[in-house]
Design an enzyme around this catalytic site. Structure first.
Site, PDB file in Angstrom:
ATOM      1  N   SER A 132      -1.299  -5.674  -3.777  1.00  0.00           N
ATOM      2  CA  SER A 132      -2.443  -6.384  -4.330  1.00  0.00           C
ATOM      3  C   SER A 132      -3.694  -6.143  -3.475  1.00  0.00           C
ATOM      4  CB  SER A 132      -2.104  -7.873  -4.446  1.00  0.00           C
ATOM      5  OG  SER A 132      -3.037  -8.567  -5.223  1.00  0.00           O
ATOM      6  N   ASP A 147       2.948  -5.539 -14.644  1.00  0.00           N
ATOM      7  CA  ASP A 147       1.821  -6.215 -13.997  1.00  0.00           C
ATOM      8  C   ASP A 147       0.603  -6.192 -14.907  1.00  0.00           C
ATOM      9  OD1 ASP A 147       0.099  -7.367 -12.175  1.00  0.00           O
ATOM     10  OD2 ASP A 147      -0.131  -5.561 -10.965  1.00  0.00           O
ATOM     11  N   HIS A 176       3.773  -7.361 -10.593  1.00  0.00           N
ATOM     12  CA  HIS A 176       2.860  -7.245  -9.453  1.00  0.00           C
ATOM     13  C   HIS A 176       3.620  -7.159  -8.136  1.00  0.00           C
ATOM     14  CE1 HIS A 176      -1.218  -7.540  -7.943  1.00  0.00           C
ATOM     15  NE2 HIS A 176      -0.889  -8.520  -7.125  1.00  0.00           N
TER      16      HIS A 176
END
Length: 447
Positions: A166, A365, A422
């Site tokens: 991220s 994601d 994610h």
């Protein structure tokens, strides 16, 4: 853990080494041997204190024969020592049960609560927070200099990789550039091999502009919903074009509310996990933008573990420091920098260094969807050559079914990881571990 286990843990704290490692292994579950560990604080600046936690690899041949991987969480403000460690790649899960897919099978692991103010890292006053990735990288250079040159010189020759997730990928790009320069100038002795950016916030405008098509092709919005989401994210892009960065951050948060309202509360981190880890109410809290990036970190069991048994084990956490999965303060101080891209840094490291540069993306994601990641990847200097490279399948080591793909050219690789959102190692641990093995190619480090 039972009371006897807690007592053993507290006794072990009394046997701590000067840098926080313990002399005797703690007793957890039968047949589990706790790996050797060390932990410490580094005073990176006046009033700014960064915490790291090192696990030595469990390979029989010893840590010298496998790489060292530093893991950086996202947010900004997400705790790697907590979430990355106990929820993704560390030796134990939140229930202190051994993880079958721990990356310690392949490498030693260094978790860092970065930037300062994250997790166990802390600041003495608000002025000590960082405001952009350049300041974050400067602090990390102090930490890595202390680690490699003073506290862990035994790792200077060990191949070193940075893996991230991220916003951690955005920080990793800046950190990798600074580390490479520090090594070239002789300031740090480190066998830096490369870095991997997982579902990473490298080009925020690309990630955000592809929400509408991603939602539409996955049947999560109809044409009307598509148009509403697209109109909202276009406002974000317009602010970015005008250089109105803080406004872009605010509009980015508002656009997520539009997504939630038109999808009946889709999970931004894994579109198949409805109602898990986040709720639509979180996305409607006007000034809680930081929740939207790492909402899954708000888990009571992890917070209780980190502020209870783990805190007791470590024995060096100041009384006034409370561990948190995501620091709102850290996120807020990065608001001006949050929507700025770092694609130029990634391109520079691909073009002008011999570092291995890796991008990996989870199929499920939304918040940093694969469509958006491909957009900026296909604008890199090597894009024409990369497009011509052959994409190869990755087989799940257990089922032997296709669980991903990889495409490489020279020092750049892109991994598509199936059945994952994610948090790739959390959703598809087998394939994430297989990817790590492919990247570091452990055999070439064995003597």
């Amino acid at each position: 853990m039972d009371s006897a286990g807690v007592l053993n843990m507290k006794v072990a704290v009394l046997l701590c080494f000067v840098f926080g490692s313990f002399a005797e292994p703690l007793k957890f579950k039968p047949h589990y041997v706790e790996p050797k560990q060390e932990w410490s604080y580094v005073d990176v600046r006046e009033g700014a204190h960064m915490f790291y936690w090192l696990y030595y690899s469990t390979v029989p041949e010893g840590f010298q024969h496998v790489p060292l991987v530093m893991w950086l969480q996202g947010g900004p403000g997400g705790s790697g020592t907590g979430f990355g460690n106990f929820e993704e790649i560390g030796p134990l899960d939140v229930n202190l049960k051994p993880r079958n897919t721990t990356w310690l099978q392949v490498a030693s692991l260094l978790f860092v609560d970065n930037p300062v103010g994250t997790g166990y890292s802390y600041v003495d006053n608000d002025e000590a927070y960082t405001h952009d990735v350049t300041e974050i990288a400067n602090d990390m250079m102090v930490t890595l200099n202390t680690f490699f040159m003073i506290k862990a010189q035994q790792f200077q020759e060990v191949p070193f990789y940075i893996f991230s997730e991220s916003y951690g990928g955005k920080m990793t790009a800046a950190i990798s550039q600074a580390l490479y320069q520090s090594i070239q100038s002789g300031k740090i002795s480190c066998n830096f091999k490369g870095f991997a950016m997982g579902d990473s916030w490298i080009s925020p405008v690309d990630s955000t502009l592809t929400w509408a098509p991603y939602l539409y092709v996955n049947s999560l919005v109809d044409v009307t919903g598509y148009l509403k989401v697209n109109d909202s994210v276009t406002m974000v892009a317009d602010s970015i074009t005008k250089g109105q960065w803080r406004e872009a951050t605010d509009l980015w948060g508002a656009s997520q509310t539009v997504v939630v309202e038109n999808t009946n509360g889709v999970n931004f981190y894994n579109i198949l996990k409805w109602g898990q880890g986040e709720s639509s109410s979180l996305f409607k809290e006007k000034d809680n933008v930081s929740y939207r990036m790492l909402a899954p970190l708000y888990q009571d069991d992890l917070a209780q573990l980190m502020n209870g048994q783990i805190r007791d084990k470590l024995g060096i956490i100041p009384k006034n420091v409370t561990w948190g999965g995501q620091s709102n303060e850290v996120f807020a101080t990065q608001a001006e920098d949050f929507m700025k891209p770092v694609t130029d840094i990634v391109d520079d490291l691909i073009t002008n260094t011999d570092l291995e540069v890796i991008v990996y993306s989870g199929q499920l994601d939304l918040i940093v969807d694969t469509l958006g990641t491909e957009q900026w990847v296909y604008r890199l200097s090597n894009a024409d050559t990369f497009r011509k490279a052959k994409r190869k399948p990755i087989l799940d080591p257990i089922t032997k079914l296709t669980s991903g793909f990889v495409q490489s050219v020279d020092n750049f690789s892109f991994y598509w990881i199936l059945d994952a959102g994610h948090m790739v190692p959390s959703d598809n641990g087998n394939t994430a571990l297989e990817m790590l093995k492919m990247i570091v190619n452990t055999n070439k480090y064995k003597h």
